[in-house]
Design an enzyme around this catalytic site. Sequence first.
Site, PDB file in Angstrom:
ATOM      1  N   HIS A 116     -38.128  14.728   8.350  1.00 15.09           N
ATOM      2  CA  HIS A 116     -38.212  15.315   9.702  1.00 15.09           C
ATOM      3  C   HIS A 116     -38.886  16.683   9.682  1.00 15.09           C
ATOM      4  CE1 HIS A 116     -34.705  12.595  11.330  1.00 15.09           C
ATOM      5  NE2 HIS A 116     -35.848  11.950  11.190  1.00 15.09           N
ATOM      6  N   ASN A 209     -19.363  10.791   3.619  1.00 11.13           N
ATOM      7  CA  ASN A 209     -19.438  11.480   4.910  1.00 11.13           C
ATOM      8  C   ASN A 209     -18.057  12.027   5.258  1.00 11.13           C
ATOM      9  OD1 ASN A 209     -21.290  12.201   6.953  1.00 11.13           O
ATOM     10  ND2 ASN A 209     -20.511  10.629   8.333  1.00 11.13           N
TER      11      ASN A 209
END
Length: 242
Positions: A116, A209
């Site tokens: 990104h 996570n």
Amino acid sequence: MKAIDIEPDERIVILTGAGISKESGLDTFRCAGGLWSKVRIEDVATPEAYARDPARVLGFYDARRRGLLEQGVEPNAAHRALVELERRWPAEVLVVTQNIDDLHDRAGQGNLIHMHGELLKARCTSCGAVSPWLTDMPREAACPACAARGTLRPHVVWFGEMPLEMDRIYAALAGCGLFVSIGTSGQVYPAAGFVREARSAGARTLELNLDPSDGAPLFEDAVYGPATETVPAFVAGLLGRG
Ligand code: BV8
């Protein structure tokens, strides 16, 4: 964490998201109080927003750039553990990050793709040059490569734009034995689809996570907790010191 069934000659692809930098002091996007609860994506992170109101978009990234360069924002134990894995694992380890911060770079990660883009770089929409950029980016700033004015934008991938180095990423996913997703909510594509690509290529899949991500059911294994704990434990286990 149960032992991961992987041979030392198998390649590893690791996808990281904002959660890995949270304990370094950077906000995530979609957690409570995250960036997208303060501003709308449509106002600051699309090409249309930039065309409509460049000052607002540049100001949004100026503030994040200043935050990233603040004293005390440093790579954490999770970033450092991935560097150790890259140095000691016999086969290739590729880290693909959605993060535009430079904390993997500062930790010393060598084989790294910023899919990104990078907050500390500017891209010239006239000559295409990508240049280091560590200060605010006024609209009239000159491109360091071609000297054109009013043509710079943050070197980030906005919604609706093509992420970077996708061919290299898909080739790595097709050839890996283990895919690990760390600190990402699994809500942004194409990154959220990487687990399916890796699985269809026969790779084992692991999620690390804080909470189960949107894609959690797609992973064979998962460990939930802060990245500074789960990532060093995962690396130690893989390197045989667990
Ligand atoms: C593309 C810019 C074509 C940089 C970002 C419907 C309508 C319109 C579009 C779409 C649509 N459906 C799909 C799309 C495409 C769109 C998309 O996915 N939209 C979603 C929202 C529906 N995607 C795109 O437009 C992409 N381009 O698709 O091109 C294409 C086609 C085929 C093949 C290739 C390409 C472009 C996407 C790029 C967007 N740019 N930002 C910036 O300003 O930063 S996205 C933004 O989200 C960030 O870049 C970020 O990296 C990314 C992902 O977020 P996460 O990292 O996951 O962060 P999040 O806050 O969500 O989650 C944090 C997680 O961490 C949580 O799960 C939490 O539990 C965990 N956590 C918290 N603390 C910790 C922790 N974990 C561990 N330890 C902790 N301490």
